[in-house]
Design an enzyme around this catalytic site. Structure first.
Site, PDB file in Angstrom:
ATOM      1  N   GLY A   1       0.829  -1.188   0.000  1.00 14.10           N
ATOM      2  CA  GLY A   1       0.000   0.000   0.000  1.00 14.10           C
ATOM      3  C   GLY A   1       0.869   1.245   0.000  1.00 14.10           C
ATOM      4  O   GLY A   1       2.064   1.192  -0.290  1.00 14.10           O
ATOM      5  N   LEU A   2       0.244   2.381   0.319  1.00 14.87           N
ATOM      6  CA  LEU A   2       0.992   3.634   0.381  1.00 14.87           C
ATOM      7  C   LEU A   2       1.709   3.676   1.734  1.00 14.87           C
ATOM      8  O   LEU A   2       1.279   4.329   2.668  1.00 14.87           O
ATOM      9  CB  LEU A   2       0.037   4.812   0.194  1.00 14.87           C
ATOM     10  CG  LEU A   2       0.648   6.116  -0.320  1.00 14.87           C
ATOM     11  CD1 LEU A   2       1.513   5.902  -1.545  1.00 14.87           C
ATOM     12  CD2 LEU A   2      -0.429   7.136  -0.622  1.00 14.87           C
ATOM     13  N   HIS A   3       2.810   2.927   1.815  1.00 13.72           N
ATOM     14  CA  HIS A   3       3.584   2.798   3.054  1.00 13.72           C
ATOM     15  C   HIS A   3       4.549   3.968   3.201  1.00 13.72           C
ATOM     16  O   HIS A   3       4.587   4.869   2.373  1.00 13.72           O
ATOM     17  CB  HIS A   3       4.353   1.471   3.034  1.00 13.72           C
ATOM     18  CG  HIS A   3       3.475   0.284   3.271  1.00 13.72           C
ATOM     19  ND1 HIS A   3       3.944  -1.000   3.303  1.00 13.72           N
ATOM     20  CD2 HIS A   3       2.139   0.202   3.488  1.00 13.72           C
ATOM     21  CE1 HIS A   3       2.946  -1.834   3.528  1.00 13.72           C
ATOM     22  NE2 HIS A   3       1.839  -1.129   3.637  1.00 13.72           N
ATOM     23  N   ALA A   4       5.342   3.928   4.275  1.00  9.04           N
ATOM     24  CA  ALA A   4       6.244   5.051   4.551  1.00  9.04           C
ATOM     25  C   ALA A   4       7.183   5.346   3.376  1.00  9.04           C
ATOM     26  O   ALA A   4       7.386   6.503   3.017  1.00  9.04           O
ATOM     27  CB  ALA A   4       7.051   4.778   5.814  1.00  9.04           C
TER      28      ALA A   4
ATOM     29  N   ASP B   1      -4.121  -1.980   7.433  1.00  6.78           N
ATOM     30  CA  ASP B   1      -2.787  -2.411   7.025  1.00  6.78           C
ATOM     31  C   ASP B   1      -1.854  -2.455   8.243  1.00  6.78           C
ATOM     32  O   ASP B   1      -1.607  -1.443   8.881  1.00  6.78           O
ATOM     33  CB  ASP B   1      -2.284  -1.401   5.986  1.00  6.78           C
ATOM     34  CG  ASP B   1      -0.959  -1.809   5.377  1.00  6.78           C
ATOM     35  OD1 ASP B   1      -0.128  -2.381   6.114  1.00  6.78           O
ATOM     36  OD2 ASP B   1      -0.759  -1.553   4.183  1.00  6.78           O
TER      37      ASP B   1
END
Lengths: 89, 564
Positions: free
Chosen positions: A14-17, B119
């Site tokens: 996903g839109l992780h760090a 998540d």
């Protein structure tokens, strides 16, 4: 100038760090405000915490609105990022 | 000399003077009215100090050091410069709030938002935000005191430590870590293991008992902290440190070597993991797959069970990281000594003989269904083996297989592609199942022996009960006979046999395991290389000779003698 485009998040995670960080970094040089919208939530595209708090996962469509003098170049930079699926060079 | 005991969380030995990290005062007022101009000045000073410190950190770790540390430092720097967060803090101060309160409030707002996501990776980033906030609070508490420079070897003693604090305080002179609190699955502990710093957590009262520059000896495995050790204890620790150093250098030669006996029998040396965070450490040690991934840790320290998607992401990461090797993931092993508040496990007279492992899961299908669906989806990304714990009879395996089929059909009907089916296997922990492996084999692909429980149930002794702990004896001849029984039962079937218990890492026992036909030994990541080195030095003929001798032993003493 205001430009708007929708991108599908095709990175593996996903839109992780890391990807959120790349997004913020790529916008840093431009005089623009950036809004990222997912499921009705609008977030500041220059804020790594806000981007992460969207909780975007692979397959999500992100609507991105760029406003300002550099809107053109900023959007170009975002397009590259999505085209490369956020992989580092 | 004073001896304290805590929980050993990263192995190794150390002897050095203590460096004590002072607690930060995190008390601040919510109600009082503050002068916004004054608070804003304090904020600006603290903020620029933190940004400066974090940029230094990022530089330090982008040049060298494990990849995780560079990523953490970089993410923290970006968070500290986040415009939205800064503007929220400034607006709280504009409303006459104290700077400390404003920083805490703005950070908690973001942290809580991120914590509510599905998540699991993102949820943990909430801790990073709190970490950055605490840095600012420290800087506000002690303005202008850039992190104290420590010179010379030292052991860090603190109440608790944030990941970024460990990163800033880390240097080759940091020889050990002793925390009064701490959590074995936190990022700090994981980093400590990656840096191979001997670490002991939950050492009660250590902050009061240690004074600056006291000499401290640390045994990271056993969790023993000795304050001002006497001459003989010092000598003892120094010898161990030397031996470890020598061994560590030598073992590096085995990282990318296959584990094959001298006469060409290949064994898989895999790792036991409690968390996906330890994957990189295990991979760095050249692990050949994961022989036991304990999923029950996913259930702990939270208020509700993880969703299918969250579990899928974790399992997929484990499976992908070790590909083309196998990842054996064990279904939730709760009950017994592992309690999870929100699952309302019944209070039992005798929890080790009660509702634990697969027994619980078969009675709580919803929880199990979520896990199996996540596993079936994750299986598409590599080589997965699903392992069920605490099986005692064939019927349980059949029920599990039926459920597996049912959930497979469910997923297919939802349009999911399931091209790869996982292997299925069970843990052998209970004597009853050791006696019927031949009957189980046609339903399964593998067996893996969990030795702590097997020995406990064979000897009817709890190793945590000091009155009978000596009866919990892995060298009891009955244990070897049981292993032989299992090995004979597996022969002439298509199943493979592995071991994921502590005995797999007992070096004197390993020749017996090879002779008994074990194909996989799964050990803690720190023991992978030593196990591999041992396998490379063995040949099957001499292993069989040792086994013949050992099978004649009639006491644990004589069994040990046969192995030496």
């Amino acid at each position: 100038m205001t430009l708007e485009k929708t991108f599908k998040l095709e990175s593996q995670d996903g839109l992780h760090a890391r990807p959120a960080g790349l997004f913020v970094k790529c916008l840093a040089p431009y005089q623009v405000t950036v809004e990222v919208e997912l499921r009705g939530q609008k977030k500041n595209g220059k804020s790594i915490m806000s981007l992460m708090s969207l909780g975007a996962s692979p397959g999500d469509d992100l609507k991105i609105t760029v406003t300002g003098n550099d809107a053109d170049s900023a959007l170009k930079c975002i397009e590259d990022l999505f085209a490369k699926k956020f992989s580092a060079e | 000399m004073q001896v304290l005991k805590g929980k050993g969380s990263s192995p190794g030995f150390a002897l050095a003077p203590a460096f004590i990290l002072k607690n930060t005062n995190l008390q601040f007022s919510h109600e009082q009215i503050f002068d916004d101009i004054h608070e804003s000045k304090r904020w600006k000073a603290a903020h620029s100090q933190v940004v400066h410190d974090l940029s230094e950190l990022q530089k330090k770790y982008s040049q060298k050091g494990p990849q995780e540390s560079a990523e953490i430092a970089e993410a923290h720097l970006m968070m500290a410069q986040d415009p939205e967060w800064i503007s929220n803090i400034e607006s709280f101060m504009g409303q006459k709030h104290q700077c400390e309160y404003s920083v805490n409030k703005a950070s908690e707002d973001f942290a809580k938002m991120i914590e509510s996501l599905d998540d699991p990776y993102l949820r943990q980033r909430a801790q990073d935000i709190r970490d950055v906030a605490r840095r600012i609070l420290r800087a506000l508490d002690e303005p202008n005191s850039h992190e104290e420079k420590i010179t010379g070897d030292h052991i860090l003693v603190a109440e608790d430590l944030l990941p970024s604090e460990l990163l800033s305080l880390y240097s080759p002179q940091l020889k050990g870590l002793v925390l009064q609190k701490g959590n074995p699955t936190s990022h700090t502990t994981i980093l400590a293991r990656t840096f191979e710093i001997p670490t002991i957590l939950t050492v009660n009262g250590v902050m009061e008992k240690v004074r600056a520059h006291d000499e401290i000896a640390v045994s990271g495995m056993s969790g023993i902290v000795t304050i001002n050790p006497d001459a003989s204890e010092k000598k003892n620790i120094q010898d161990k440190i030397q031996r470890d150093l020598f061994e560590k250098e030598e073992l590096k030669n085995y990282i990318s070597v296959k584990s094959v006996t001298r006469d060409g029998v290949a064994i898989e040396v895999a790792s036991n993991l409690n968390s996906a965070h330890d994957l990189n450490f295990a991979l760095g040690k050249g692990t050949e797959g994961i022989g036991l991934f304990r999923t029950e840790f996913l259930l702990m320290d939270r208020s509700a069970a993880p969703s299918e998607e969250e579990q899928y992401q974790v399992y997929r990461k484990v499976i992908e990281s070790v590909f083309p090797h196998k990842a054996i993931i064990r279904t939730f092993d709760i009950g017994g000594d592992k309690q999870v508040n929100y699952l309302n496990l019944p209070k039992e007279e005798n929890p080790f003989l009660g509702l634990r492992g697969i027994r619980y899961c078969l009675k709580n299908i919803e929880l199990f269904r979520t896990q199996i669906r996540a596993l079936l989806r994750a299986a598409q990304h590599g080589n997965l083996g699903i392992m069920i714990p605490m099986v005692t009879k064939v019927e349980e395996v059949l029920e599990f297989k039926n459920l597996l089929k049912k959930f497979q059909i469910e997923l297919l009907n939802e349009g999911k592609k399931l091209e790869k089916s996982p292997e299925t296997g069970i843990m052998i922990e209970v004597p009853s199942v050791a006696m019927i492996v031949d009957q189980l084999a046609s339903h399964l692909d593998f067996f893996s022996i969990g030795t702590n429980d097997l020995v406990q149930y064979l000897c009817a002794a709890d190793r945590m009960n000091s009155n009978v702990a000596d009866l919990h004896d892995a060298y009891h001849p009955a244990v070897l006979r049981t292993l032989k029984l299992i090995s004979d039962g597996v022969k002439n079937t298509s199943c493979w046999l592995g071991m994921c218990g502590e005995m797999a890492a007992k070096y004197d026992y390993q020749p017996l395991l090879l002779a008994l036909g074990f194909k996989e030994l799964s050990v803690s990541p720190g023991a992978v290389l030593r196990t591999r080195k041992q396998i490379l030095s063995l040949d099957m003929e001499s292993c069989h000779k040792i086994l013949q001798k050992a099978l004649l032993a009639d006491s644990s003493e004589s069994l040990k003698a046969a192995l030496s």
